[in-house]
Design a protein around this motif. Structure first.
Motif, mmCIF file in Angstrom:
data_model
loop_
_atom_site.group_PDB
_atom_site.id
_atom_site.type_symbol
_atom_site.label_atom_id
_atom_site.label_comp_id
_atom_site.label_asym_id
_atom_site.label_seq_id
_atom_site.Cartn_x
_atom_site.Cartn_y
_atom_site.Cartn_z
ATOM 1 N N THR A 136 0.845 -1.195 0.000
ATOM 2 C CA THR A 136 0.000 0.000 0.000
ATOM 3 C C THR A 136 0.881 1.246 0.000
ATOM 4 N N PRO A 139 -1.286 8.381 0.522
ATOM 5 C CA PRO A 139 -1.919 9.204 -0.526
ATOM 6 C C PRO A 139 -0.983 10.243 -1.136
ATOM 7 N N ALA A 144 0.163 5.604 -7.756
ATOM 8 C CA ALA A 144 -1.273 5.371 -7.850
ATOM 9 C C ALA A 144 -1.666 3.924 -8.057
ATOM 10 N N ASP A 145 -0.781 3.106 -8.640
ATOM 11 C CA ASP A 145 -1.163 1.725 -8.945
ATOM 12 C C ASP A 145 0.069 0.831 -8.997
ATOM 13 N N MET A 202 -0.513 6.593 6.905
ATOM 14 C CA MET A 202 -1.629 7.505 6.668
ATOM 15 C C MET A 202 -1.184 8.958 6.793
ATOM 16 N N ILE A 220 -8.305 1.600 4.175
ATOM 17 C CA ILE A 220 -8.439 1.485 2.721
ATOM 18 C C ILE A 220 -9.812 1.961 2.271
ATOM 19 N N LYS A 221 -10.859 1.527 2.986
ATOM 20 C CA LYS A 221 -12.221 1.942 2.637
ATOM 21 C C LYS A 221 -12.395 3.447 2.752
ATOM 22 N N ALA A 222 -11.686 4.044 3.724
ATOM 23 C CA ALA A 222 -11.808 5.486 3.950
ATOM 24 C C ALA A 222 -10.924 6.297 3.013
ATOM 25 N N GLY A 223 -10.141 5.613 2.175
ATOM 26 C CA GLY A 223 -9.263 6.306 1.242
ATOM 27 C C GLY A 223 -8.033 6.909 1.878
ATOM 28 N N LYS A 224 -7.685 6.443 3.080
ATOM 29 C CA LYS A 224 -6.537 7.001 3.787
ATOM 30 C C LYS A 224 -5.227 6.360 3.359
ATOM 31 N N VAL A 226 -3.571 3.795 -0.107
ATOM 32 C CA VAL A 226 -3.850 3.335 -1.471
ATOM 33 C C VAL A 226 -3.338 1.907 -1.657
ATOM 34 N N LEU A 239 -11.174 -6.355 -2.472
ATOM 35 C CA LEU A 239 -10.485 -5.318 -3.261
ATOM 36 C C LEU A 239 -10.369 -5.789 -4.715
#
Length: 330
Positions: A136, A139, A144-145, A202, A220-224, A226, A239
């Motif tokens: 992970t 942010p 990004a990937d 984070m 992860i769900k909260a976008g904190k 990636v 995921l």
């Protein structure tokens, strides 16, 4: 000549002795087992992924057998403290412990001396669940990937740091496997636990982290954070948009944190079998499976024989990596 009063006391004492012996015998009788609470030792703090798994499955087992299953958290030293405690406990069927890859696979290769013998001190009861390890990014890391991850770390060997919960953890060894197979070099930053590592990820203090899903599912769900790449054979159901290492050309990269249940080796086989039966029944419960899924676990029940085969295969794979990487913790 014995008086009536004295005869009464003698008879009462004899009856108490018989009842006491009977109760003790019943406690050790596999047919009536269990007749008292079962202690489930967990080598990690309350509130973590291992603790959640034990409490969720333990509550279902308790409901099935009609006796309390009491979770006893004994964190410290990568679950070595908890493992030693159970290895030295009486084999009476009333003490079990959550045993992960660290306890059964890694520690014997990481330490010259352990206060328990992973192969001789425990009887394997069965497997419960696993979670893939995921690379992970923070942010603000600008990655990004998975494609960007590989391109970035290949272009700058040794520049990017990556956090794990600690040296010798499943996360650390997954990192070593990833670096070897991908031909990259990252700066390993071992923390004392997953929580502080995740907090720094984070907060952007560290750009990357090898994360297990139960520890990071909320973030992860909260976008904190990636999620970039999963170390699993197939995409993680929770995921579906995250590719696996295999999809990125790293066929040899597969790593999980997994949990099984063991008991002291001296535990009678009949009690081991009863524990195994109740564990498999609990793992088949739809409510239990849904709770585990929501918390980032994949239910992977297996009996003692299958757990034995799996553990032996894991030892061959990971102990060879530990030796080749010259990782030692003492």
């Amino acid at each position: 000549m014995i008086s009536g009063k004295r005869l009464f006391h003698v008879a009462a004492a004899a009856m108490a002795l018989v009842c006491g012996v009977g109760a003790a015998a019943q406690g050790n009788n596999s047919a009536s087992y269990p007749v008292k609470p079962v202690r489930w030792v967990v080598g990690y703090p309350a509130g973590g992924g291992t603790d959640f798994l034990a409490r969720t499955v333990g509550a279902q087992v308790s409901q099935q057998v009609g006796q309390p299953v009491l979770v006893d958290n004994r964190p410290g030293a990568g679950a070595i403290i908890a493992s030693e405690l159970v290895a030295r406990s009486p084999g009476d069927g009333y003490t079990v412990v959550s045993a992960d890859n660290g306890v059964l696979v890694y520690n014997p290769a990481l330490y010259k001396k352990l206060p328990y013998d992973a192969e001789k001190d425990f009887a394997l009861v069965g497997m419960m669940g696993r979670s893939p390890l995921i690379i992970t990014a923070a942010p603000n890391a600008g990655i990004a990937d998975a494609k960007a991850l590989l391109a970035t770390v290949k272009a700058s060997p040794g520049k990017y740091s990556i956090a794990t919960p600690g040296n010798g953890s499943p996360h650390h060894l997954a990192l070593e496997l990833f670096q070897r197979e991908a031909g990259v070099q990252l700066l390993h930053v071992p923390y004392k636990g997953g929580a502080p590592a995740l907090q720094d990820l984070m907060g952007g203090q560290v750009p990357l982290m090898m994360l297990d899903l139960p520890s990071g599912v909320s973030a992860i769900k909260a976008g904190k954070v990636v999620p970039l790449m999963a170390m699993s054979a197939e995409r993680v159901p929770q995921l579906p948009g995250v590719p696996t290492a295999k999809e990125m050309g790293l066929a040899g990269v597969e790593a999980y944190t997994w949990q099984g249940l063991v008991t002291p080796a001296a535990t009678p086989r009949e009690m081991q079998a009863r524990l195994g039966t109740e564990l498999q029944k609990a793992m088949a419960d739809a409510g239990v499976r849904q709770k585990l899924y929501d918390a980032g676990w994949e239910a992977r029940p297996a009996d003692a024989a299958e757990m034995t085969r799996f553990t032996e295969a894991e030892r061959k794979k990971w102990q060879a990596l530990i030796k080749a990487s010259d990782i030692k913790l003492d």
